[in-house]
Design a protein around this motif. Sequence first.
Motif, PDB file in Angstrom:
ATOM      1  N   ASN A  74       0.840  -1.180   0.000  1.00  0.00           N
ATOM      2  CA  ASN A  74       0.000   0.000   0.000  1.00  0.00           C
ATOM      3  C   ASN A  74       0.886   1.245   0.000  1.00  0.00           C
ATOM      4  N   GLY A  75       1.893   1.216  -0.878  1.00  0.00           N
ATOM      5  CA  GLY A  75       2.722   2.405  -0.999  1.00  0.00           C
ATOM      6  C   GLY A  75       1.902   3.635  -1.310  1.00  0.00           C
ATOM      7  N   THR A  76       0.899   3.491  -2.178  1.00  0.00           N
ATOM      8  CA  THR A  76       0.101   4.645  -2.568  1.00  0.00           C
ATOM      9  C   THR A  76      -0.647   5.246  -1.386  1.00  0.00           C
ATOM     10  N   GLY A  77      -1.236   4.384  -0.532  1.00  0.00           N
ATOM     11  CA  GLY A  77      -1.930   4.903   0.629  1.00  0.00           C
ATOM     12  C   GLY A  77      -0.983   5.597   1.589  1.00  0.00           C
ATOM     13  N   THR A  78       0.185   4.987   1.805  1.00  0.00           N
ATOM     14  CA  THR A  78       1.189   5.579   2.683  1.00  0.00           C
ATOM     15  C   THR A  78       1.654   6.927   2.157  1.00  0.00           C
ATOM     16  N   LEU A  79       2.008   6.977   0.877  1.00  0.00           N
ATOM     17  CA  LEU A  79       2.498   8.220   0.279  1.00  0.00           C
ATOM     18  C   LEU A  79       1.444   9.311   0.336  1.00  0.00           C
ATOM     19  N   ALA A  80       0.190   8.948   0.019  1.00  0.00           N
ATOM     20  CA  ALA A  80      -0.870   9.947   0.017  1.00  0.00           C
ATOM     21  C   ALA A  80      -1.112  10.495   1.416  1.00  0.00           C
ATOM     22  N   MET A  81      -1.158   9.633   2.434  1.00  0.00           N
ATOM     23  CA  MET A  81      -1.428  10.105   3.785  1.00  0.00           C
ATOM     24  C   MET A  81      -0.262  10.931   4.328  1.00  0.00           C
ATOM     25  N   MET A  82       0.967  10.560   3.968  1.00  0.00           N
ATOM     26  CA  MET A  82       2.102  11.392   4.373  1.00  0.00           C
ATOM     27  C   MET A  82       2.038  12.750   3.698  1.00  0.00           C
ATOM     28  N   GLU A  83       1.664  12.765   2.436  1.00  0.00           N
ATOM     29  CA  GLU A  83       1.549  14.033   1.716  1.00  0.00           C
ATOM     30  C   GLU A  83       0.403  14.878   2.261  1.00  0.00           C
ATOM     31  N   VAL A  84      -0.697  14.243   2.643  1.00  0.00           N
ATOM     32  CA  VAL A  84      -1.790  14.973   3.295  1.00  0.00           C
ATOM     33  C   VAL A  84      -1.284  15.660   4.557  1.00  0.00           C
ATOM     34  N   ALA A  85      -0.530  14.934   5.355  1.00  0.00           N
ATOM     35  CA  ALA A  85       0.016  15.511   6.592  1.00  0.00           C
ATOM     36  C   ALA A  85       0.932  16.684   6.279  1.00  0.00           C
ATOM     37  N   ARG A  86       1.784  16.535   5.274  1.00  0.00           N
ATOM     38  CA  ARG A  86       2.691  17.629   4.901  1.00  0.00           C
ATOM     39  C   ARG A  86       1.915  18.856   4.450  1.00  0.00           C
ATOM     40  N   VAL A  87       0.910  18.631   3.598  1.00  0.00           N
ATOM     41  CA  VAL A  87       0.115  19.745   3.091  1.00  0.00           C
ATOM     42  C   VAL A  87      -0.596  20.467   4.236  1.00  0.00           C
ATOM     43  N   LEU A  88      -1.225  19.716   5.133  1.00  0.00           N
ATOM     44  CA  LEU A  88      -1.944  20.341   6.249  1.00  0.00           C
ATOM     45  C   LEU A  88      -0.991  21.073   7.190  1.00  0.00           C
ATOM     46  N   LYS A  89       0.169  20.486   7.442  1.00  0.00           N
ATOM     47  CA  LYS A  89       1.145  21.159   8.300  1.00  0.00           C
ATOM     48  C   LYS A  89       1.605  22.466   7.667  1.00  0.00           C
ATOM     49  N   THR A  90       1.673  22.497   6.332  1.00  0.00           N
ATOM     50  CA  THR A  90       2.127  23.693   5.628  1.00  0.00           C
ATOM     51  C   THR A  90       1.072  24.790   5.620  1.00  0.00           C
ATOM     52  N   VAL A  91      -0.177  24.431   5.321  1.00  0.00           N
ATOM     53  CA  VAL A  91      -1.200  25.461   5.105  1.00  0.00           C
ATOM     54  C   VAL A  91      -2.136  25.640   6.292  1.00  0.00           C
TER      55      VAL A  91
END
Length: 524
Positions: A320-337
């Motif tokens: 589930n690389g895609t799920g992992t990558l997407a959720m990590m990216e969600v966290a990065r985006v939310l932390k940024t904005v």
Amino acid sequence: MRVHTRTLVFSGVMLVSVHAQGQWGRPAEQKLDPVVERIVKEATEGSQLERLAFELLDVVGPRLVGTPQMNKANEWAVKTFQSWGIPAENQQFGEWRGWERGISHIDMTYPRLKTLAGTQLAWSPSTKGKAIEGEVVILPTFTNQQDFEKWLPQVKGKYVMVSMYQPTGRPDHNWEQYARPASFERMKKERDSLIRVFDDNIRATGLSANSLPGRLEDAGALGVLSSFWSREFGANKIFGARTQRVPSVDISLEDYGLLYRLAKNGITPKVKIETSSKDLGNVPSFNTIAQIKGTELPDEYVILSAHLDSWEGGSGATDNGTGTLAMMEVARVLKTVFPNPKRTILIGLWGSEEQGLNGSRAFVLDNPAIVEKTQAVFNLDNGTGRVENINGSGFVHAYDFIGRWLQAVPNGITRDIKTTFPGSPGGGGSDHASFVAAGVPAFMLSSLSWGYFNNTWHTNLDTYDKLVFDDLRDNVILTAVMAYKAAQEDKLVDRERRVLPDGQNGEAGQWPAIRQPRRTGVGY
């Protein structure tokens, strides 16, 4: 209790036709929340999905529980979160049989020389670096268990083929496109007959397909040869070994068929196998947990869920690389904005999902205070496609709060998403089920297939090149907006569960029970 089941389709036509309002009163001309606009901008213009995919899938590789690669993935995830200013740690929930993959050389040496396409199964014993040659035999036809026991001594010093011979290496869609209908039907009937004969033959041994390899090993077989074809060109399922002392290898359909036909026609082939995997004893198993701490309600949670572990056939890209990558990216985006949400946003990258949701089940049991105050869980675990379906998981009021959160998502993301409310609770297909069993509103964000189940799910073809980054970016935006809205709700949502129909005697069905994780284990 009266239960209303509604299926809603977000479509561009439905949202704008006759200038009517969309679902939940959403106007046809959508005005985005300023935070949502920033989420969209960061997720598109600042996306780090490609870099994350390279680091996880190409550098770390597959992430079988108990392997050094799984530990590397846990460590990589923590460091990556920390580089974004998001506190993270690896939390041990158990242990598993440690194993490290080595080389796999599989060569046919008679009647001609040919290197065969194949690999060790997960946790397979090795030949300790030696190249061991032996004859190949197939299972004869058995009439009963005594017949099998009488034959069994003949496997000593030989490699035994334990999978069914496939009559075709072409997937059904290829036949359907090109074959005459009569040819297609004839092939399917032949295949169905072979399946029945093979299954009956295994039953005649008094064993199951899972226990047979161990019995062959005990009788002195050099190793076990299998081929778990996925019914797509070049794709085989790669699961775990069922032997403890001799190697178990999976061989491609094409090469397995070659060996089988030779053996069937009296030309006994020989193969030479060399493997060098290592048994590492019991090793710790971890979940990677990261948190963007809430400012007003820090002890209430929105959970972003994906499993970090994978099988070992490819690199675990879509499962589930895609799920992992997407959720990590969600966290990065939310932390940024949006770095200061009302509630804590917790990211759970679970371990040992593939062996029975062990990481998430352990988390649920080990963290009752978090479970009690979790607003919602969003889970991604079904390939590379954009989300197309959200099921209400059996929560009566899911229509209301999921509707509010989806209302804030850009129309271009939601237009093709189908929703089913209140839906039914998941029984165990992925990690959201661990939370649903505990009464937590947890939702699988189900995606388009992209040929997932035959092409990449647990196969040797589950690799980086199968990712569709445009769809993953859509999933990041969808999940980030829903997590943002869930975190900002005035209060925790209503967890009332629907009454489940039994379907047999009219009595109410049972909500899925909380299940104990396996905190130690080997193989499956």
